[in-house]
Scaffold this motif. Sequence first.
Motif, PDB file in Angstrom:
ATOM      1  N   ALA A 312       0.844  -1.196   0.000  1.00  0.00           N
ATOM      2  CA  ALA A 312       0.000   0.000   0.000  1.00  0.00           C
ATOM      3  C   ALA A 312       0.878   1.244   0.000  1.00  0.00           C
ATOM      4  N   THR A 342       1.097  -9.343   6.521  1.00  0.00           N
ATOM      5  CA  THR A 342      -0.274  -9.093   6.063  1.00  0.00           C
ATOM      6  C   THR A 342      -0.275  -8.601   4.622  1.00  0.00           C
ATOM      7  N   ALA A 352      -4.722   1.322  10.446  1.00  0.00           N
ATOM      8  CA  ALA A 352      -4.023   1.677   9.201  1.00  0.00           C
ATOM      9  C   ALA A 352      -4.933   2.464   8.269  1.00  0.00           C
TER      10      ALA A 352
END
Length: 415
Positions: A312, A342, A352
């Motif tokens: 991300a 993850t 997050a």
Amino acid sequence: MSAISLISRSAAPGSGRADAFGAFDYAGDSLHDRPIGGAPALSVRARSEALANDPALREAYATARRVRRAIRPVMTVEVTATCNLFCEGCCYFHDDFEAKPEPEDVGEWRAFFQSQWDDGKRYAIFHGAEPALKQDRLMAAGELFERGIIYTNGTLRLHDSIPFVRNVSIWGDEDSTEKVRGGNTYRKALRNFENDPRARFSIIVSAQNYRQLPDIVADLVAAGVSATISYFSPSYSYLDKLSAEAPNDNRFYRFSRSDDHMMMSQEDFEQADAIIAELTSKHPKTLLQGLDYNKWLTAPGSRYALDEDGFAAECAVRHRSAHELYGTDLKPIEAKCALADTDCAHCRIVPASTTSVLHNARLYAGSMEDFLFWIETAFQAGRFFLRDDDAEVWRGAPPPPAAWREHFGVGADAG
Ligand code: SF4
């Protein structure tokens, strides 16, 4: 439940690849379809005009900005590599996990916290394995830091002198917790943190438990505590084992198989969203979940635009100067984030996602819909990371994320 053949790891950006949980639509322009970083920042004119026209909105915005200031710069540290549970699909104890040495002398921890404080860190995040097993380290941090959060499984009480938010995870109701966590901690966690205003329960919603939410929330109401909702966010190891139909073990992959696992299908997400919306309207002081935020969090596809590594790109909890991550050896960690294993494409956790929206305000200033979503998400973050008695931020009662407009008196026609 989802067919095992459809469970996949993350896909590269722009691939247009679909999986059981939806296509990654980077070109989507609706707020709920859009992953964080999936569209460029637009002119802030819409935000400026909205603020100019509504004093109540200005007050809400000022509060949201104080939330943002209060939770940065951040130090995240693994307090210990020991845990007393075996949660199915744990993202900490993945297959390649190797424990690092931990200083036993609390003086070394105290010196580390002092160096972090001197370096300008003002918010502390304690995770692990199970931080409550090493409370002398948490107490040492509490001598310096006023704001922080401890991610705990709730099996142990935390010493009263520790000032931080207690984020107590719940993975199901009384009947299902043992299956999922390897120990029936449910009642114990509720007892340990009953009526504690510093406690913020975190319900980890999965395919195993979303239908139990009404009973879980009733228990939280009875225990006098509040909660937010994250969704099970699988590790690469978990996804690989599930799709390979790997044999179960006696640690962190005890029961999952193609017809009984933790992954939610899009239909599951939609049903969970409807259940949560109803529960939030019935118990607004207990369930601190913004409705727009939850709809976004449960929408199809990755919630983040992914970089070439499948990570991300705009996630706020990755190692950066404003958010530094340390292992149990008190050295910087090399992993992409504290949730090393993850898969970002399936990551749907409150800390997050809320901070990634909060710290990317420029991406949510181009329309009224975006701006209102940003404010709601700021309050979702604030009620997760900050104590309700944080007078410097809240200056009164903190707003419920699902009813922040009513709280501030923002005009009904503001949206
Ligand atoms: S918290 Fe970690 S796994 Fe989740 S989106 Fe951020 S970088 Fe990815």
